[in-house]
Scaffold this motif. Structure first.
Motif, short mmCIF file in Angstrom:
data_model
loop_
_atom_site.label_atom_id
_atom_site.label_comp_id
_atom_site.label_asym_id
_atom_site.label_seq_id
_atom_site.Cartn_x
_atom_site.Cartn_y
_atom_site.Cartn_z
N VAL A 10 0.88 -1.17 0.00
CA VAL A 10 0.00 0.00 0.00
C VAL A 10 0.91 1.21 0.00
O VAL A 10 1.68 1.41 0.94
N ASN A 11 0.79 2.01 -1.02
CA ASN A 11 1.82 3.02 -1.25
C ASN A 11 1.36 4.45 -1.02
O ASN A 11 2.16 5.37 -1.13
N PHE A 57 0.50 -15.82 3.83
CA PHE A 57 1.61 -15.31 3.01
C PHE A 57 2.80 -16.25 3.20
O PHE A 57 3.12 -16.62 4.34
N VAL A 58 3.45 -16.59 2.10
CA VAL A 58 4.62 -17.46 2.21
C VAL A 58 5.58 -17.18 1.06
O VAL A 58 5.17 -16.90 -0.07
N TYR A 59 6.83 -17.18 1.38
CA TYR A 59 7.89 -17.05 0.38
C TYR A 59 7.79 -15.77 -0.45
O TYR A 59 7.95 -15.76 -1.68
N LEU A 60 7.53 -14.68 0.23
CA LEU A 60 7.60 -13.37 -0.38
C LEU A 60 8.70 -12.59 0.35
O LEU A 60 8.81 -12.68 1.58
N GLU A 61 9.47 -11.83 -0.37
CA GLU A 61 10.49 -11.05 0.33
C GLU A 61 9.83 -10.03 1.26
O GLU A 61 10.36 -9.74 2.34
N ALA A 116 5.89 -9.42 2.69
CA ALA A 116 4.51 -9.89 2.65
C ALA A 116 3.53 -8.71 2.62
O ALA A 116 2.75 -8.56 1.68
N VAL A 117 3.57 -7.87 3.64
CA VAL A 117 2.63 -6.75 3.77
C VAL A 117 3.43 -5.49 4.05
O VAL A 117 4.14 -5.42 5.05
N THR A 118 3.31 -4.52 3.18
CA THR A 118 3.98 -3.23 3.38
C THR A 118 2.93 -2.14 3.24
O THR A 118 2.27 -2.05 2.19
N ALA A 126 4.36 -16.25 7.29
CA ALA A 126 5.58 -16.93 7.71
C ALA A 126 6.43 -17.26 6.50
O ALA A 126 5.96 -17.26 5.36
N GLU A 127 7.69 -17.53 6.79
CA GLU A 127 8.65 -17.86 5.73
C GLU A 127 8.67 -16.78 4.65
O GLU A 127 8.78 -17.06 3.45
N CYS A 128 8.54 -15.54 5.08
CA CYS A 128 8.70 -14.38 4.21
C CYS A 128 9.94 -13.61 4.67
O CYS A 128 10.28 -13.65 5.86
N GLY A 129 10.58 -12.88 3.76
CA GLY A 129 11.71 -12.05 4.16
C GLY A 129 11.29 -11.15 5.30
O GLY A 129 11.82 -11.24 6.41
N SER A 130 10.33 -10.28 5.04
CA SER A 130 9.69 -9.50 6.09
C SER A 130 8.19 -9.77 6.05
O SER A 130 7.63 -9.98 4.96
N CYS A 131 7.57 -9.70 7.20
CA CYS A 131 6.13 -10.03 7.27
C CYS A 131 5.27 -8.77 7.22
O CYS A 131 4.46 -8.62 6.32
N ILE A 132 5.43 -7.89 8.18
CA ILE A 132 4.62 -6.67 8.25
C ILE A 132 5.56 -5.49 8.36
O ILE A 132 6.36 -5.43 9.29
#
Lengths: 401, 401, 401
Positions: free
Chosen positions: C157-158, C171-175, C177-179, C194-200
């Motif tokens: 969300v920009n 969410f999984v395997y995203l550098e 997940a939620v920005t 889980a298993e994301c580079g960053s989660c939130i």
């Protein structure tokens, strides 16, 4: 026998000119009548779901819910700020003006105040009525848009009830968003209730209810959360923002919890106890009190002065522990002028227990004040000696070193 | 390839006389068989959703879930009190008699105890099975309706699992509502689980699970929440009402949290630790213990006396802090007669830490009692000198002033 | 005018060869274009719901959301561990390989990094966009599967936003997940990330947001929860597991709460404060720090040594109270070798308040350490004399007895 009803495809049984686009209230009443007709057997009344897709739906006629196990659900809480819009001089270039989602425009041309009235006499109490994921929009207020007054109720439950759920809803610009009488094991969770006169009012009495995980912020005229004669109410995980006249108001509430919430207010009296409230726990909350920064609302307040306390306690044997208070009021804004603001005020009652709290204030303040009629209050690690005021000898004090 | 199945429109592949109105269990098994047939490719098994609209559905055959990513969902948790109904002599004028919503009547004429058995051998563990928004009703108990015994399981997960969700469900009159073996990152949230023998039983072992935001109350024969050999279990934001034999029972559970809950019981042993439990946190909870007020249930109890403690701690290095206890037991109701009730009893273990708790009691009580075998317990600001009893010298005590 | 769109039945307006099975991104963009075409009136824009049934859907084209009140929802968060699969040599006998549910395979062959970009200029801010109950799977990482790097964003969300909801998602395997940039009253609840580079990652600034009731665990390269310049953020009821480089990272965040969470990490710096953070409350949390037990991940860490503290505090007037810490690091695994691990490190700032905490450690540790530049820290009942180290005289200390 269908049990799933879509308001956009339902044909009114008596008058096909009534649709969800002319009066969703009359239409839902017609669906409920059909549910009752379809389920005449006392031993087989599973209820139904009434679905409201995203859309704008005028409600001219009050809905009366008098069946158990009815779920009324939409696909979108649809909150947006009506306050900001009404206080913006020119919105001609705005993308959109109004709240949205599955949005009921509460117009009530029937002379009633309620969009949804839930009420049934006889036994048993209504059970497991569910309101979920739609928007109740009161549209406008009078005499002006910052009054939060319009006589409108979003959901009023008027008879005793069990295991109700109000979840994922949006409420905006209603004088009373959610009012529930005599609740047992009610769940109010995951809602967005803001810019309403009052947000949640639990009246009559009640027990074993939870208010969890909501975003809540009433108008200056009413309550964000009000409860009376409740026992075992759990208020946790809520983010309660301004500008309610209080964040949580208890009236003769016993053995309830206010834990792990974030509370933000522009007035004193954030947790306000009325009557005699016993054996409640207030713990792990973050309190922020500052001065109203938004010009359109700066002329309003809740009538309480800075001596009232951010927490105003009346009652016996309550525990206030491990809360954090951040008070920031410019010296010139303090009322009465020159007063020393109070953070926790024990106004009346016996054997209250105030421990391990921390207040950070921009001006000298009393972190804890014990009024003269209070007895046997214990204050431990919640105020330095200079932050403490006892207008009675009948207390125990261990100063924060 | 359809992935959304409605039980009311599905035709059984082998025997069209089997419908959701004759045996929803056999019907769901047929849908699951179809899902497996439709998704034979190891690399493309997204699962499906099985939808149960509001209605009464008998389950005669146990459902076996052995596919990942299956969501079984309804539109209504449908709880109502069956206890009240069964204990009301004349319900002939009642509006409705039974629970409702998307209601499965658990009859199991197949000789099995489970309505839903989740089980699969081989790798990987089952993942992301979801139960949501429907009602599992065990209908009746035997030998009598207040026994909470009938051998029925609502959901039993019998093999290791990951990322399951049990959310928004209603459970009533099942001897075991939810039983999950070897859970990893399980979420049990937003459910209404009451009038069951046991509500939530986490057996075997498990980790990183949460039980949050539920309304829970077991029968006198079982557990509201039971966990064994779990690590990192988070129990928060629950309103746990009577009448389970305990509110939370830990058996060899380590590094888990019981925080910001409301617990209400008619018996001692509200938090009951069995075996050796280490490094757990019990904080910010409100405990209410009183005597059973409802005549039909007054003949039952959990067999524990008032010396047992509202919290009965066994294990090492646990922290019990910032909890509030409201104990009200008429002097004549105390067992053994004449005993001094105990609030927090450290029964065994080393280096437990009890700080900043507050007990309010109607009779003289021991707020903290350390049994003779305990070592190195620290008790700070949790009992006055007269409220404290240590049957060992091996402790540290700072009295509440 | 339809407001409910099913991706499996929608025909692309320009190119019918584009389907949800060839490019769900392009298809959703086409649906959004239709919604905008259908709702041209500034005064009537209720939005819509886009439904994604269970299934595997490739996303080749980024979705751009620029309408308020849009709900994108599925029926299944579909998480399973991709880390375990990628680190298993032979999965030929596995039942299934990939995550499932309503699963979007984030492929982005369009040169963009985001699966969903939410962005709109002009007024008002976007309101009440909802992401619910589906799965965003980044599929693979590079240069290798344990890097958690692939440049992919699940939801970004920009532009400034109000009353958004991200709930029930997987969410999984995203550098990333939620920005979310510039959030107001955002709700991130009930997700499995889980298993994301960053989660939130809450970037820019924000207020009155809640992160509640989630299961979260980032990779070693990023953040489980990151927030900058937020005010009144409430983080409660989350189970945050490894292996993020921190569990919660605050950068210039004020008056926010981290309460009643469970945090588990394999590295120091579980709560990490950067910049100047003021008047925050950290209370009622359970912290577990141990050494990475899983061979494939044992070569990674966050670069911080054991002197850094499980909590690393920078800023003024924060309160850290009633937390429990269980640290277990084999003596030989401590860095720098021979160091005494630190539990709470106050690295900089004035008037921080550390009270009623308990640390249990397998080796001698400093429960609280005050760095030399800190001023006026109060440390009460949080360390014994030997567990306390102050590199400044400017403090108050009351030792745990």
């Amino acid at each position: 026998m269908p049990t799933v009803f879509d308001v956009t495809t339902w044909t009114h049984s008596a008058d096909p000119s009534i649709t969800c686009y002319t009066d969703i209230g009359a239409l839902i009443n017609d669906i409920i009548a059909r549910i009752k007709q379809d389920q005449p057997d006392q031993a087989a009344k599973p209820g139904a779901v009434i679905y409201i897709p995203p859309g704008d739906y005028p409600l001219r006629t009050r809905v009366t819910v008098d069946v158990s196990y009815l779920t009324i659900k939409g696909s979108g809480h649809g909150f947006t700020s009506s306050s900001i819009r009404y206080n913006t001089p020119d919105t001609s270039n705005w993308h959109e003006l109004w709240p949205g989602g599955s949005r009921i425009k509460v117009q009530n041309t029937d002379g009633n105040g309620e969009a949804f009235l839930v009420s049934r006499s006889g036994d048993p109490r209504l059970s497991s009525v569910v309101f979920k994921d739609f928007c109740l929009d009161g549209l406008s207020c009078s005499p002006h848009q910052n009054s939060y007054l319009n006589g409108k109720y979003g959901i009023k439950v008027n008879t005793a009830n069990d295991a109700f759920r109000i979840e994922g809803m949006g409420f905006v610009y209603l004088e009373h968003a959610v009012t529930v009488r005599d609740a047992d094991a009610l769940s109010i969770s995951g809602n967005f209730i803001a810019e309403c006169g009052s947000c949640i009012e639990l009246v009559g009495s009640g027990q074993a209810t939870k208010i969890t995980d909501n975003l809540i912020g009433a108008g200056h005229v009413g309550f964000s959360i009000f409860a009376e004669q409740h026992e075992g109410l759990l208020i946790t995980g809520n983010n309660i923002f301004p500008r309610g006249k209080s964040s949580v108001h208890f009236k003769n509430v016993n053995r309830s919890s206010i834990t792990a919430n974030r509370l933000h207010s522009f007035y004193p009296g954030m947790i306000d106890f009325e009557g005699v409230n016993k054996e409640n726990l207030i713990s792990g909350n973050h309190f922020r009190r500052e001065v109203e920064p938004w010009p359109p609302m700066q002329s309003y307040n809740n009538g309480k002065d800075d001596l009232y306390g951010l927490i105003h306690l009346r009652g016996d044997s309550n525990m206030v522990s491990t809360n954090f208070f951040a008070l920031n009021v410019a010296a010139g804004a303090i009322t009465p002028p020159g007063a020393t603001p109070v953070v926790i005020r024990v106004e009346s009652g016996d054997a209250n227990h105030i421990s391990n709290n921390r207040a950070v204030t921009n001006v000298a303040a009393k972190a804890v004040l014990l009024a003269s009629t209070t007895t046997a209050t214990k204050v431990l690690d919640s105020a330095t000696a200079s932050e403490f005021q006892a207008d009675t000898q009948n207390h125990t004090f261990r100063a924060t070193p």
